[in-house]
Design an enzyme around this catalytic site. Sequence first.
Site, PDB file in Angstrom:
ATOM      1  N   ASP A  60      71.958  33.779  51.071  1.00 47.78           N
ATOM      2  CA  ASP A  60      71.967  34.432  49.848  1.00 47.78           C
ATOM      3  C   ASP A  60      70.218  34.887  49.614  1.00 47.78           C
ATOM      4  O   ASP A  60      69.432  34.219  50.256  1.00 47.78           O
ATOM      5  CB  ASP A  60      72.431  33.595  48.737  1.00 47.78           C
ATOM      6  CG  ASP A  60      72.868  34.394  47.328  1.00 47.78           C
ATOM      7  OD1 ASP A  60      74.001  34.884  47.258  1.00 47.78           O
ATOM      8  OD2 ASP A  60      71.797  34.678  46.779  1.00 47.78           O
ATOM      9  N   ARG A 103      70.224  38.870  30.258  1.00 49.18           N
ATOM     10  CA  ARG A 103      69.783  37.791  31.463  1.00 49.18           C
ATOM     11  C   ARG A 103      68.450  37.608  31.025  1.00 49.18           C
ATOM     12  O   ARG A 103      68.136  36.342  31.418  1.00 49.18           O
ATOM     13  CB  ARG A 103      70.148  38.591  32.547  1.00 49.18           C
ATOM     14  CG  ARG A 103      71.470  38.679  32.730  1.00 49.18           C
ATOM     15  CD  ARG A 103      72.218  37.423  33.064  1.00 49.18           C
ATOM     16  NE  ARG A 103      73.648  37.942  33.323  1.00 49.18           N
ATOM     17  CZ  ARG A 103      74.308  38.177  34.722  1.00 49.18           C
ATOM     18  NH1 ARG A 103      73.432  38.135  35.671  1.00 49.18           N
ATOM     19  NH2 ARG A 103      75.565  38.290  34.790  1.00 49.18           N
TER      20      ARG A 103
END
Length: 273
Positions: free
Chosen positions: A141, A37
Amino acid sequence: MSIPQLCDDSFSRIASLMHSAVGLSFSQSKKPLMNSRLAGRLQQLGLRGFEDYAALLESADDGGEFQVAVDLLTTNETYFFREPAHFALLQSELQRSRPQRLAVWSAASSFGDEAYSTAMLLSDLQAQGSIGGDWSILGTDISERVLQSAVQAIYPAERLREVSDQRLKRYCLRGEAESEGLVQIRESVRSHVRFGQLNLCMPIDDIGTFDVVFLRNVLIYFDPPTKSAVVDRVLSRLRPGGLFFLGTAEGRVPCNTPLTVLAPGAYRKGPAK
């Protein structure tokens, strides 16, 4: 340029920082995921290796890089009407109770797929007279990037593969020409939904109380003590008797708040009667 490789020391430094700052838990088994990632980000920044990246994240003036790292490490696949049994149960419960006012919280809203899926369902129920018109959805979020995308409400059509043709016609605009293959949610739906940034591992500001809370597919990022603390913190914002949804694969999380099981991943706040 070769792909940077994450050594144990740099992995431990980044994992420790993620846990202390935002509660994210990365066991040694997640080292390959972290490597894949973040490796591209190192190349974009022109850094020599993960040691330099760890030092950047640890610095007081990281230029916003910590938030970028959080985004890269927590973004997972999402799509509309994921785990449809939850939406079917919500529909059944609302058709039975027929509330005139309704507040829903999508507590780990990611790109907004869950929030807008719920808004489509509630729009249908309002049109049928099953609920009143005073309903709202809050999506939160930790990632500012995904929230910005959620506000725009533009998605690849493939993400709406579980949306019925009737709902696509009622609630979506299909892109044409250079926007072909994209879908935007209509304003009639978006007007009921708002988004804000929130760290579930920190005390929650007074965002109100809710009748329905979704906390799906985010607990996988936390260790067991953090999971329990997050669930209790979120449930403090759910009214007694309200509906609570976890990802079905996550199982029931130990918490101090009494919950009654309704179905896999679906609960009512309060003890069984």
